[in-house]
Design a protein around this motif. Sequence first.
Motif, PDB file in Angstrom:
ATOM      1  N   GLY A  26      32.904  49.344  41.359  1.00 50.94           N
ATOM      2  CA  GLY A  26      34.506  48.646  40.533  1.00 50.94           C
ATOM      3  C   GLY A  26      33.430  48.563  39.440  1.00 50.94           C
ATOM      4  O   GLY A  26      32.050  48.167  39.708  1.00 50.94           O
ATOM      5  N   PRO A  27      34.038  47.776  38.448  1.00 51.43           N
ATOM      6  CA  PRO A  27      33.181  47.120  37.487  1.00 51.43           C
ATOM      7  C   PRO A  27      33.251  45.939  37.098  1.00 51.43           C
ATOM      8  O   PRO A  27      33.557  45.195  38.661  1.00 51.43           O
ATOM      9  N   ILE A  28      32.452  45.320  36.099  1.00 54.45           N
ATOM     10  CA  ILE A  28      32.459  43.331  36.778  1.00 54.45           C
ATOM     11  C   ILE A  28      32.422  42.970  35.724  1.00 54.45           C
ATOM     12  O   ILE A  28      32.054  42.805  34.127  1.00 54.45           O
ATOM     13  N   ASN A  29      34.546  42.527  35.488  1.00 48.77           N
ATOM     14  CA  ASN A  29      35.127  42.472  34.191  1.00 48.77           C
ATOM     15  C   ASN A  29      35.062  40.778  34.230  1.00 48.77           C
ATOM     16  O   ASN A  29      34.464  39.804  35.237  1.00 48.77           O
ATOM     17  N   ASP A  30      35.097  40.695  33.132  1.00 47.15           N
ATOM     18  CA  ASP A  30      35.307  39.728  32.357  1.00 47.15           C
ATOM     19  C   ASP A  30      36.955  39.172  32.342  1.00 47.15           C
ATOM     20  O   ASP A  30      37.630  39.921  32.628  1.00 47.15           O
ATOM     21  N   LEU A  31      36.911  37.477  32.227  1.00 46.65           N
ATOM     22  CA  LEU A  31      38.551  37.280  32.625  1.00 46.65           C
ATOM     23  C   LEU A  31      39.691  38.264  31.663  1.00 46.65           C
ATOM     24  O   LEU A  31      40.982  38.213  32.603  1.00 46.65           O
ATOM     25  N   ALA A  32      39.109  38.145  30.773  1.00 40.65           N
ATOM     26  CA  ALA A  32      39.959  39.408  29.715  1.00 40.65           C
ATOM     27  C   ALA A  32      40.269  40.652  29.882  1.00 40.65           C
ATOM     28  O   ALA A  32      41.028  41.246  29.999  1.00 40.65           O
ATOM     29  N   GLY A  33      38.805  41.095  30.357  1.00 38.32           N
ATOM     30  CA  GLY A  33      38.869  42.405  31.305  1.00 38.32           C
ATOM     31  C   GLY A  33      39.792  42.093  32.790  1.00 38.32           C
ATOM     32  O   GLY A  33      40.862  43.814  32.987  1.00 38.32           O
ATOM     33  N   VAL A  34      40.024  41.171  33.558  1.00 34.26           N
ATOM     34  CA  VAL A  34      41.378  40.965  34.591  1.00 34.26           C
ATOM     35  C   VAL A  34      42.262  41.670  34.066  1.00 34.26           C
ATOM     36  O   VAL A  34      42.871  42.015  35.134  1.00 34.26           O
ATOM     37  N   PHE A  35      42.898  40.430  33.214  1.00 37.21           N
ATOM     38  CA  PHE A  35      44.311  40.124  32.807  1.00 37.21           C
ATOM     39  C   PHE A  35      44.418  41.465  32.038  1.00 37.21           C
ATOM     40  O   PHE A  35      45.518  42.139  32.045  1.00 37.21           O
ATOM     41  N   ALA A  36      43.278  42.655  31.835  1.00 35.46           N
ATOM     42  CA  ALA A  36      43.584  43.561  31.059  1.00 35.46           C
ATOM     43  C   ALA A  36      44.074  44.763  31.964  1.00 35.46           C
ATOM     44  O   ALA A  36      44.336  45.894  31.444  1.00 35.46           O
ATOM     45  N   ASP A  37      43.762  44.826  32.749  1.00 34.51           N
ATOM     46  CA  ASP A  37      44.016  45.482  33.672  1.00 34.51           C
ATOM     47  C   ASP A  37      44.597  46.195  34.427  1.00 34.51           C
ATOM     48  O   ASP A  37      46.060  45.378  34.898  1.00 34.51           O
ATOM     49  N   PRO A  38      44.980  47.266  34.433  1.00 35.03           N
ATOM     50  CA  PRO A  38      46.802  47.797  34.532  1.00 35.03           C
ATOM     51  C   PRO A  38      46.936  47.514  35.885  1.00 35.03           C
ATOM     52  O   PRO A  38      48.503  47.546  35.909  1.00 35.03           O
ATOM     53  N   GLN A  39      46.171  47.665  37.013  1.00 35.85           N
ATOM     54  CA  GLN A  39      46.143  47.530  38.515  1.00 35.85           C
ATOM     55  C   GLN A  39      47.000  45.353  38.854  1.00 35.85           C
ATOM     56  O   GLN A  39      48.156  45.405  39.032  1.00 35.85           O
ATOM     57  N   VAL A  40      46.228  44.342  37.749  1.00 32.71           N
ATOM     58  CA  VAL A  40      46.030  43.417  37.566  1.00 32.71           C
ATOM     59  C   VAL A  40      47.739  43.401  36.933  1.00 32.71           C
ATOM     60  O   VAL A  40      49.277  42.489  37.183  1.00 32.71           O
ATOM     61  N   GLN A  41      48.094  43.979  35.640  1.00 31.15           N
ATOM     62  CA  GLN A  41      48.999  44.144  34.874  1.00 31.15           C
ATOM     63  C   GLN A  41      50.443  44.844  36.353  1.00 31.15           C
ATOM     64  O   GLN A  41      51.785  43.913  36.111  1.00 31.15           O
ATOM     65  N   ALA A  42      50.027  45.826  36.452  1.00 30.79           N
ATOM     66  CA  ALA A  42      51.160  46.212  37.419  1.00 30.79           C
ATOM     67  C   ALA A  42      51.433  45.144  38.702  1.00 30.79           C
ATOM     68  O   ALA A  42      52.731  44.890  39.309  1.00 30.79           O
ATOM     69  N   ARG A  43      50.958  44.606  39.286  1.00 34.68           N
ATOM     70  CA  ARG A  43      51.298  43.124  40.342  1.00 34.68           C
ATOM     71  C   ARG A  43      52.083  42.478  39.614  1.00 34.68           C
ATOM     72  O   ARG A  43      51.673  40.925  40.163  1.00 34.68           O
ATOM     73  N   GLY A  44      51.739  41.778  38.535  1.00 32.40           N
ATOM     74  CA  GLY A  44      52.561  40.388  37.593  1.00 32.40           C
ATOM     75  C   GLY A  44      51.415  39.558  37.660  1.00 32.40           C
ATOM     76  O   GLY A  44      52.494  38.500  38.750  1.00 32.40           O
ATOM     77  N   MET A  45      50.240  39.672  38.318  1.00 28.71           N
ATOM     78  CA  MET A  45      49.444  37.875  38.544  1.00 28.71           C
ATOM     79  C   MET A  45      49.693  36.926  37.048  1.00 28.71           C
ATOM     80  O   MET A  45      49.160  36.343  37.004  1.00 28.71           O
TER      81      MET A  45
END
Length: 418
Positions: free
Chosen positions: A337-356
Amino acid sequence: MSSAASTSGGGALAHLRVLDLSRVLAGPWASQLLADLGAEVIKVERPACGDDTRGWGPPWLADGAGQVTREAAYFLCTNRNKRSLTVDITRPEGQEIVCQLARDADVLIENFKVGGLAAYGLDQHSLRALNPKLVYCSITGFGQQGPYAERAGYDFLIQGMGGLMSVTGTADGEPGAGPQKVGVALTDILTGLYAGNAVLAALAHRDRNGYRSGDGQHIDLALLDVQIACLANQAMNYLVSGTAPKRMGNAHPNIVPYQDFPTADGDMILAIGNDGQFARFCAVAGRPEWASDERFASNAARVRNRQELIPLLRQTTLQRSTAEWIAALEKSAVPCGPINDLAGVFADPQVQARGMRLDMAHASGGSAPQVANPIHLSATPVEYRKAPPVLGEDTAAVLRELGHSDTQIAALRQAGIV
């Protein structure tokens, strides 16, 4: 006072009332967890200033017009679904208000220094005498006894004393070597999670044979104890071998390869947990012979020979971009996997799908962003009933429920008691 159901949600803990005398992070994290699960939580704060974290900004929440409020992001992270009651507990009238609330509470959470509440008659012995069913949870840096019991404990301090920093950071002899704390106050958060579990265990004991009012108890939680308990395999590595683990950067003491690697345009993580995954990685990398090389064929061999293997892997991972590696390795079921910053975390489609990420209506900010609770219960899901309160938002309502008239409430305000 009105029933808990009138101000709590329909969640699994909607029958419970929690009195939260804690501040900062560990205690509020525990009480927010209980609140998310449906409990009514009344947060007791100091008049005028409130919880310390209300002042821990910037950043501050902006209102609907874009103007900065005095609501700190730090406070917002751990106080949703709570009611804010301001009370001066150093005054007899304030102590009586807390005692009134405690008589009808199921749980009390506090993180004052050892003995700090006894002077006000709000210690566990005094309040459990008023309400024998009360589960009273005390969170301190070092616990209720021992040579350090009187000391103040802070997350950073405990990460160092409890061994976490000895295994976190770049290895000696490498650029940037030295101990590092974790980037969030992890010991506080873990203590909050342990506290939530301990509270539920105490309530289960109290209620398992039918409601018995004398079955409350005291919970003694120490940040240092929690930090040591959460060293997990690293602590056991030491206890079994007698050798203290060292800092290894992002490498794993027991698994290879399990760390970050450079790519043509950045970095990625390989988290290879077994020999099959390693063989599939080798095939994707165009080096299938590594999987049968006696130096690398098994995890134990790779751990022994990591100094030979890791440079070879780094030379190979530099040949493709992060996205190219991830696409190829995912097709072969190799964890990466990638090493995301927080912008990348909340833009991640899986994170969005889980409604985080969610937004809640806020009294002064208009809307307040929140990080969702990760618990998904099928029958009694987490509810988001109330944004983190502004200071004293619910003082009048709670006092009315205790039987105070508007005239009495005004007098208490005039006297600085609430």
